[in-house]
Design an enzyme around this catalytic site. Structure first.
Site: not given
Ligand SMILES: Cc1cc2nc3c(=O)[nH]c(=O)nc-3n(C[C@H](O)[C@H](O)[C@H](O)COP(=O)(O)OP(=O)(O)OC[C@H]3O[C@@H](n4cnc5c(N)ncnc54)[C@H](O)[C@@H]3O)c2cc1C
Length: 463
Positions: A445, A99, A51, A43, A184, A48, A315, A345, A15-16, A440, A35, A180-181
């Site tokens: 409400e 993406y 899920k 996510c 859920e 997310c 996320t 949520a 995500s980030g 309503h 990646e 929450y995980i």
């Molecule tokens: C089951 C579950 C349900 C969730 N539900 C929600 C929700 O409903 N709402 C919500 O807001 N958040 C939810 N989250 C949390 C959300 O997924 C994370 O907060 C979010 O993905 C964080 O984003 P990020 O970019 O920090 O890391 P990530 O999305 O984890 O991305 C990190 C990426 O880096 C890659 N990586 C790691 N090390 C290396 C490396 N050395 N070299 C190259 N690539 C690498 C990984 O493969 C991964 O793809 C959930 C998480 C889980 C596990």
């Protein structure tokens, strides 16, 4: 800058990372992103998105049952787990491609490779056996489920990652955790017909949420048939000759299940990335990367955002931190991420939607708190006959009248929390809520029609 291969190299395509790469590339910066697994990250691939799709799948049995009160006769329904998994796979593959395409479409270069930092300006792409150089490096490697090596038989357990792709739907599952995980997944598996037991070491599930919601959700889940054991932990897991698992729980209770899932926390992905080698500082307690308020590490040109920094693991937070990073580094506009009053949520059944302070937290910080609370059967359950209450609660500062917290348990609570995030972020008062016309008939409400406090808490005393 021109001396480097890239202006920015991002490690981690979740995500980030993807957001930062895409936005920086769209500004005309030379951007690379590595990646190691699948673009989209936690996510999209194992968080997310899958899920929420499974939450939808697990809600159908209740919809079928509720339909009778509205005059529908629903023939006996059957469920096919493999169809759900395959449909989910198609959807996340579609998103994964989007993406990747978004980064490339903005002019960024994507690499399928694990990456590590070998020098403050040099990244080694292990899968490609080459190094690249970059002026700025952003670490966005996220986190992963915490293992439990001290648990005898832990090798028989699964985590959320595996839960999405089980070959077969288990008949019975034990889920350990109270976040929450865990909650859920307990609702998902129960909804899909799995005999589900939630085991949690604390006194009540969902520790950071308002206690009213926690208790009411706990009761509602138990009423549905989910077993919840608080003040309990699994002490051993052993495989039986029939392939099932015996999970010994505190108090010598043994649960015989087909799967045991651990959801006991998440840890940042910081190992084997060369971080110690170049002297990146970590937060000792969490193993997360230490950053300043602008997401900068102790090394000037290296930054970290998202779950790897263990600030708020969501996320939208990772995405917000990415946007602030781009403002700071590439737009000459230092912008610190704002982690205050984040609406969120829990996709339990019923759902939780929440923003701002819980009653307990507000009482610790304010001398005079007003609580507005409505507990009622939502209209949709009048004809369905479902014996399920909705809970809506506002936490208000008696002195300033500012609404400090809004907490909802019930259908569509997550959607409501998103909208409530706006007035709470804006610092609106209870009087602003009162001046707002109701829509309503809706459940929401209640948010603008609770004119008198249900009770007050003055100097810690409920009156
Ligand atoms: C089951 C579950 C349900 C969730 N539900 C929600 C929700 O409903 N709402 C919500 O807001 N958040 C939810 N989250 C949390 C959300 O997924 C994370 O907060 C979010 O993905 C964080 O984003 P990020 O970019 O920090 O890391 P990530 O999305 O984890 O991305 C990190 C990426 O880096 C890659 N990586 C790691 N090390 C290396 C490396 N050395 N070299 C190259 N690539 C690498 C990984 O493969 C991964 O793809 C959930 C998480 C889980 C596990």
């Amino acid at each position: 800058m021109a001396g480097y291969d890239y202006d920015l190299f991002v490690i981690g395509g979740g995500s980030g990372g993807v957001r930062a790469a895409r936005v920086a590339a769209a500004l005309g910066k030379r951007v690379g992103i590595a990646e190691e697994s699948r673009f989209g990250g936690t996510c999209v691939i194992r968080g997310c998105v899958p899920k929420k799709l499974y939450v939808y799948a697990s809600q159908f049995p209740e919809h079928f049952a509720d339909a009778a009160g509205y005059g529908w006769t629903v023939p006996e329904a059957s469920f096919d787990w493999q169809t759900l998994v395959a449909s989910k796979d198609r959807e996340i593959s579609r998103l994964e491609a989007i993406y990747k395409k978004n980064v490339e479409g903005s002019g960024g270069e994507t690499f399928h490779s694990r990456a590590m930092i070998v020098d403050p300006h040099v990244v080694l792409l292990l899968g490609k056996d080459r190094t690249v150089t970059a002026d700025q490096i952003l670490i966005a490697t996220g986190g992963r489920p915490a293992a439990h090596p001290a648990l005898p038989g832990h090798e028989h357990c699964i985590f959320s990652n595996e839960a999405f792709d089980l070959k077969e739907l288990p008949k019975a599952i034990m889920i350990e955790g109270g976040g929450y995980i865990a909650v859920e997944f307990a609702n998902i598996f129960h909804g899909l017909g799995v005999d589900t037991t939630l085991v949690y070491r604390g006194k009540e599930i969902l520790s950071r949420f308002d206690m009213d919601l926690r208790r009411t959700l706990h009761e509602t889940m138990e009423k549905k048939g989910i077993k919840i054991l608080c003040h309990a932990v699994s002490e051993s897991v052993s495989k039986r000759t029939d392939g099932r698992l015996d999970v010994r729980i505190t108090g010598d209770q043994v649960l015989t299940v087909d799967q045991a899932m651990l959801a006991i926390g998440r840890i940042p992905n910081t190992e084997n990335m060369g971080l110690e080698g170049i002297g990146i500082e970590m937060v000792t307690a969490t193993g997360a990367i230490k950053v300043d308020r602008y997401s900068r590490t102790n090394i000037d040109n290296i930054w970290a955002i998202g779950d790897v920094t263990n600030r708020v693991q969501l996320t939208p937070v990772a995405i917000h931190e990415a946007m602030c990073f781009v403002e700071t580094v590439f737009k000459n506009n230092p912008t610190a991420p704002d982690h205050d009053t984040i609406a969120t949520a829990v996709f339990s059944q019923p759902e939780i939607g929440t923003v701002g302070l819980s009653e307990d937290d507000a009482v610790k910080r304010f001398a005079d708190i007003e609580i507005y609370r409505a507990s009622f059967r939502p209209m949709r359950h009048t004809l369905s006959g479902r014996d399920e209450k909705m809970l809506i609660k506002l936490v208000v500062d008696g002195a300033s009248r500012k609404v400090l917290g809004a907490h909802i348990l019930g259908p569509d609570a997550g959607e409501m929390a998103q909208l409530l995030g706006i007035p709470l972020k804006a610092g609106l008062t209870k009087d602003d809520f009162d001046r707002t016309m109701a829509v309503h008939p809706t459940a929401a409400e209640e948010l603008v029609t609770m004119y008198k406090p249900t009770y007050r808490v003055k100097d810690g005393e409920r009156i």
